[in-house]
Design a protein around this motif. Structure first.
Motif, PDB file in Angstrom:
ATOM      1  N   THR A 145       0.786  -1.208  -0.091  1.00 37.26           N
ATOM      2  CA  THR A 145       0.033  -0.039   0.049  1.00 37.26           C
ATOM      3  C   THR A 145       0.851   1.056  -0.009  1.00 37.26           C
ATOM      4  OG1 THR A 145      -1.899  -1.111   1.279  1.00 37.26           O
ATOM      5  CG2 THR A 145      -1.929   1.226   1.255  1.00 37.26           C
ATOM      6  N   GLU A 146       0.308   2.278  -0.729  1.00 41.88           N
ATOM      7  CA  GLU A 146       1.249   3.276  -0.671  1.00 41.88           C
ATOM      8  C   GLU A 146       1.390   3.977   0.551  1.00 41.88           C
ATOM      9  OE1 GLU A 146       1.474   7.571  -3.331  1.00 41.88           O
ATOM     10  OE2 GLU A 146      -0.219   6.297  -3.861  1.00 41.88           O
ATOM     11  N   GLY A 147       2.686   4.634   0.808  1.00 40.62           N
ATOM     12  CA  GLY A 147       2.990   4.930   2.128  1.00 40.62           C
ATOM     13  C   GLY A 147       3.606   4.004   3.062  1.00 40.62           C
ATOM     14  N   GLN A 148       3.469   2.765   2.692  1.00 38.38           N
ATOM     15  CA  GLN A 148       3.902   1.641   3.689  1.00 38.38           C
ATOM     16  C   GLN A 148       5.260   1.374   3.442  1.00 38.38           C
ATOM     17  OE1 GLN A 148       2.206  -2.107   2.406  1.00 38.38           O
ATOM     18  NE2 GLN A 148       3.194  -3.392   3.831  1.00 38.38           N
ATOM     19  N   ASN A 149       6.079   1.168   4.630  1.00 39.49           N
ATOM     20  CA  ASN A 149       7.461   1.003   4.581  1.00 39.49           C
ATOM     21  C   ASN A 149       7.680  -0.672   4.424  1.00 39.49           C
ATOM     22  OD1 ASN A 149       9.989   1.650   4.845  1.00 39.49           O
ATOM     23  ND2 ASN A 149      10.370   1.312   7.134  1.00 39.49           N
ATOM     24  N   ILE A 150       8.343  -1.098   3.441  1.00 36.80           N
ATOM     25  CA  ILE A 150       8.483  -2.530   3.169  1.00 36.80           C
ATOM     26  C   ILE A 150       9.907  -2.771   3.281  1.00 36.80           C
ATOM     27  CG2 ILE A 150       6.420  -2.398   1.696  1.00 36.80           C
ATOM     28  CD1 ILE A 150       8.470  -2.606  -0.744  1.00 36.80           C
ATOM     29  N   THR A 151      10.221  -4.263   3.773  1.00 41.95           N
ATOM     30  CA  THR A 151      11.729  -4.737   3.607  1.00 41.95           C
ATOM     31  C   THR A 151      11.785  -5.400   2.232  1.00 41.95           C
ATOM     32  OG1 THR A 151      11.730  -4.808   5.927  1.00 41.95           O
ATOM     33  CG2 THR A 151      13.013  -6.208   4.751  1.00 41.95           C
ATOM     34  N   VAL A 152      12.738  -5.330   1.454  1.00 40.73           N
ATOM     35  CA  VAL A 152      13.298  -5.882   0.275  1.00 40.73           C
ATOM     36  C   VAL A 152      14.453  -6.685   0.438  1.00 40.73           C
ATOM     37  CG1 VAL A 152      13.960  -5.561  -2.187  1.00 40.73           C
ATOM     38  CG2 VAL A 152      12.333  -4.074  -1.113  1.00 40.73           C
ATOM     39  N   ARG A 153      14.494  -7.936   0.183  1.00 38.90           N
ATOM     40  CA  ARG A 153      15.598  -8.905  -0.001  1.00 38.90           C
ATOM     41  C   ARG A 153      15.719  -9.222  -1.182  1.00 38.90           C
ATOM     42  NH1 ARG A 153      12.401  -9.848   4.701  1.00 38.90           N
ATOM     43  NH2 ARG A 153      13.624  -9.450   6.454  1.00 38.90           N
ATOM     44  N   GLY A 154      17.216  -9.867  -1.357  1.00 34.30           N
ATOM     45  CA  GLY A 154      17.590 -10.396  -2.642  1.00 34.30           C
ATOM     46  C   GLY A 154      18.737 -11.176  -2.792  1.00 34.30           C
ATOM     47  N   GLU A 155      18.993 -11.836  -3.391  1.00 34.04           N
ATOM     48  CA  GLU A 155      20.182 -12.811  -3.670  1.00 34.04           C
ATOM     49  C   GLU A 155      20.689 -13.010  -5.154  1.00 34.04           C
ATOM     50  OE1 GLU A 155      21.420 -16.937  -1.436  1.00 34.04           O
ATOM     51  OE2 GLU A 155      20.497 -17.121  -3.353  1.00 34.04           O
ATOM     52  N   LEU A 156      22.180 -12.534  -5.199  1.00 32.66           N
ATOM     53  CA  LEU A 156      22.550 -12.426  -6.491  1.00 32.66           C
ATOM     54  C   LEU A 156      23.325 -13.661  -6.950  1.00 32.66           C
ATOM     55  CD1 LEU A 156      24.041  -8.845  -6.763  1.00 32.66           C
ATOM     56  CD2 LEU A 156      21.657  -9.669  -7.421  1.00 32.66           C
ATOM     57  N   TYR A 175      14.764   3.014  -7.906  1.00 32.66           N
ATOM     58  CA  TYR A 175      13.569   2.645  -8.065  1.00 32.66           C
ATOM     59  C   TYR A 175      13.035   3.781  -8.929  1.00 32.66           C
ATOM     60  CZ  TYR A 175       8.575   1.909  -6.937  1.00 32.66           C
ATOM     61  OH  TYR A 175       7.129   1.393  -6.923  1.00 32.66           O
ATOM     62  N   GLY A 176      12.312   3.173 -10.205  1.00 32.51           N
ATOM     63  CA  GLY A 176      11.817   4.194 -11.173  1.00 32.51           C
ATOM     64  C   GLY A 176      12.949   4.971 -11.834  1.00 32.51           C
ATOM     65  N   GLY A 177      14.220   4.268 -11.828  1.00 29.24           N
ATOM     66  CA  GLY A 177      15.268   5.179 -12.544  1.00 29.24           C
ATOM     67  C   GLY A 177      16.131   6.116 -11.568  1.00 29.24           C
ATOM     68  N   VAL A 178      15.618   6.153 -10.373  1.00 22.41           N
ATOM     69  CA  VAL A 178      16.437   7.042  -9.446  1.00 22.41           C
ATOM     70  C   VAL A 178      17.078   6.190  -8.258  1.00 22.41           C
ATOM     71  CG1 VAL A 178      15.805   8.870  -7.458  1.00 22.41           C
ATOM     72  CG2 VAL A 178      14.390   8.842  -9.593  1.00 22.41           C
ATOM     73  N   LEU A 179      18.506   6.412  -8.209  1.00 24.48           N
ATOM     74  CA  LEU A 179      19.287   5.778  -7.002  1.00 24.48           C
ATOM     75  C   LEU A 179      18.548   5.822  -5.642  1.00 24.48           C
ATOM     76  CD1 LEU A 179      21.827   3.956  -6.712  1.00 24.48           C
ATOM     77  CD2 LEU A 179      23.152   6.148  -6.431  1.00 24.48           C
ATOM     78  N   ILE A 180      18.345   4.883  -4.919  1.00 30.98           N
ATOM     79  CA  ILE A 180      17.985   4.894  -3.621  1.00 30.98           C
ATOM     80  C   ILE A 180      18.861   4.352  -2.615  1.00 30.98           C
ATOM     81  CG2 ILE A 180      15.547   5.108  -4.421  1.00 30.98           C
ATOM     82  CD1 ILE A 180      15.181   2.173  -3.456  1.00 30.98           C
ATOM     83  N   LYS A 181      19.675   3.382  -3.147  1.00 31.94           N
ATOM     84  CA  LYS A 181      20.811   2.619  -2.205  1.00 31.94           C
ATOM     85  C   LYS A 181      21.882   2.120  -3.002  1.00 31.94           C
ATOM     86  CE  LYS A 181      17.425   2.526   1.433  1.00 31.94           C
ATOM     87  NZ  LYS A 181      18.171   2.825   2.883  1.00 31.94           N
ATOM     88  N   ASN A 182      23.100   2.158  -2.038  1.00 31.96           N
ATOM     89  CA  ASN A 182      24.208   1.728  -2.674  1.00 31.96           C
ATOM     90  C   ASN A 182      25.129   1.050  -1.625  1.00 31.96           C
ATOM     91  OD1 ASN A 182      27.354   2.401  -2.837  1.00 31.96           O
ATOM     92  ND2 ASN A 182      26.517   2.121  -4.842  1.00 31.96           N
ATOM     93  N   PHE A 183      25.202  -0.449  -1.728  1.00 35.94           N
ATOM     94  CA  PHE A 183      25.950  -1.053  -0.650  1.00 35.94           C
ATOM     95  C   PHE A 183      26.653  -2.307  -1.263  1.00 35.94           C
ATOM     96  CE2 PHE A 183      22.245  -3.384  -0.703  1.00 35.94           C
ATOM     97  CZ  PHE A 183      21.250  -2.753  -0.709  1.00 35.94           C
ATOM     98  N   MET A 196      10.036   3.002   1.252  1.00 36.54           N
ATOM     99  CA  MET A 196       8.559   3.233   1.189  1.00 36.54           C
ATOM    100  C   MET A 196       8.367   3.641  -0.360  1.00 36.54           C
ATOM    101  SD  MET A 196       6.235   6.058   3.136  1.00 36.54           S
ATOM    102  CE  MET A 196       6.928   5.488   4.841  1.00 36.54           C
ATOM    103  N   PRO A 197       7.927   2.751  -0.999  1.00 37.07           N
ATOM    104  CA  PRO A 197       7.689   2.972  -2.528  1.00 37.07           C
ATOM    105  C   PRO A 197       6.399   3.965  -2.822  1.00 37.07           C
ATOM    106  CG  PRO A 197       6.670   0.939  -1.938  1.00 37.07           C
ATOM    107  CD  PRO A 197       7.329   1.268  -0.767  1.00 37.07           C
ATOM    108  N   SER A 198       6.675   4.938  -3.588  1.00 36.41           N
ATOM    109  CA  SER A 198       5.421   5.937  -3.979  1.00 36.41           C
ATOM    110  C   SER A 198       4.854   5.641  -5.248  1.00 36.41           C
ATOM    111  CB  SER A 198       6.271   7.286  -3.845  1.00 36.41           C
ATOM    112  OG  SER A 198       5.392   8.539  -4.278  1.00 36.41           O
ATOM    113  N   GLY A 199       3.768   4.914  -5.303  1.00 35.12           N
ATOM    114  CA  GLY A 199       3.422   4.732  -6.726  1.00 35.12           C
ATOM    115  C   GLY A 199       4.142   3.458  -7.398  1.00 35.12           C
ATOM    116  N   ASN A 200       3.380   2.787  -8.360  1.00 31.57           N
ATOM    117  CA  ASN A 200       4.065   1.710  -9.083  1.00 31.57           C
ATOM    118  C   ASN A 200       5.145   2.121  -9.583  1.00 31.57           C
ATOM    119  OD1 ASN A 200       1.620   0.481  -8.422  1.00 31.57           O
ATOM    120  ND2 ASN A 200       0.782   1.080 -10.353  1.00 31.57           N
ATOM    121  N   GLY A 201       6.056   1.229  -9.687  1.00 26.68           N
ATOM    122  CA  GLY A 201       7.623   1.475 -10.206  1.00 26.68           C
ATOM    123  C   GLY A 201       8.245   0.083 -10.628  1.00 26.68           C
TER     124      GLY A 201
END
Length: 272
Positions: A145-156, A175-183, A196-201
């Motif tokens: 839901t918009e405004g919801q803080n979510i946890t994203v996980r991944g494995e490469l 997200y949507g072409g905008v850099l949000i994290k670097n690690f 927290m995603p803002s709209g579809n992307g």
């Protein structure tokens, strides 16, 4: 015996006549090669790959100042990368660039062609810490839901070898072409973060490389719009209701106006 020798035989007969005979013994020694992995992080197209090893006789003495040829064997085809010269103890080290194109299979071939007195030897190394693209196994909530803080996980993992984890690798998250994290990925190729995603992307993970190749993986994130917050005091007013109220009030004002005007136009009767 690891080198050629000349045997000189002197024969003296009873008359003290000497007969000199020379025998030249040619010796061809065996050689053996060892490789030591000194790359500690996965490498990608265009980056340098370190090479280190030893070239010995079979008695473990070093074969000095000798060329060792290096090849990439890409999808079964050899690509020469130059030579590395052994030192006085038979040690060799250097680095070569990884191919600029993607591959489905790649091997490092090290070859000593031999000499008139030393047999050739070679090594094929196929468990290299290299990849030309990766796959990301995403893990994020299904209903967002918009405004919801979510946890994203991944494995490469390598796109050509799912058992090869892309560990200790710097990555970018957009997200949507905008850099949000670097690690940096952990020892298992994994990562996690909150946002927290803002709209579809589209959520994208990528890694920088010298050749600026599109080494990345993406997933579409669908976000459901949340309910509008109620106004202060908790009263929720529908916009349609407001319009209806405005029309009613305007009608009342108009009716009062015309009634007052009509009253003013009628003659006033004064009783005496």
């Amino acid at each position: 015996i690891y080198q050629s020798h000349i045997i000189n035989i002197n024969v003296t007969d009873p008359k003290n006549t000497k007969y000199n005979h020379y025998y030249l013994i040619y010796v061809s020694a065996d050689s053996k090669m060892f490789y030591e992995e000194t790359n500690y992080n996965p490498k990608v197209n265009g980056e340098n790959y370190k090479i280190k090893g030893n070239l010995y006789f079979d008695n473990n003495s070093g074969i000095s100042t000798t060329d060792v040829d290096a090849y990439w064997r890409i999808n079964g085809l050899d690509s020469p990368q130059g030579t590395i010269i052994t030192d006085l103890n038979g040690h060799f080290s250097g680095q070569i660039s990884l191919p600029s194109t993607n591959w489905s299979s790649i091997e490092l071939v090290l070859n000593f062609t031999g000499s008139p007195n030393i047999y050739e030897s070679s090594l094929i190394i196929n468990n290299l810490l290299v990849f030309s693209n990766f796959t990301c196994s995403w893990d994020l909530p299904k209903n967002i839901t918009e405004g919801q803080n979510i946890t994203v996980r991944g494995e490469l993992t390598s796109s050509t070898n799912s058992s090869f984890k892309i560990f200790n690798r710097s990555i970018n998250i957009e997200y949507g072409g905008v850099l949000i994290k670097n690690f940096t990925t952990n020892s298992s190729g994994g990562f996690s973060f909150n946002f927290m995603p803002s709209g579809n992307g589209t959520l994208t993970v990528s890694t920088d490389n010298l050749l600026h190749l599109p080494i990345k993986s993406s997933i579409i994130v669908n976000v459901t719009a949340g309910a509008e917050p109620p106004p202060p005091g908790g009263l929720l007013i529908n916009p349609v209701t407001i319009i209806i109220l405005i029309v009613i009030i305007a009608g009342i004002i108009t009716a009062v106006y015309f009634f007052s005007k009509r009253q003013a136009a009628e003659p006033t009767v004064i009783q005496i």
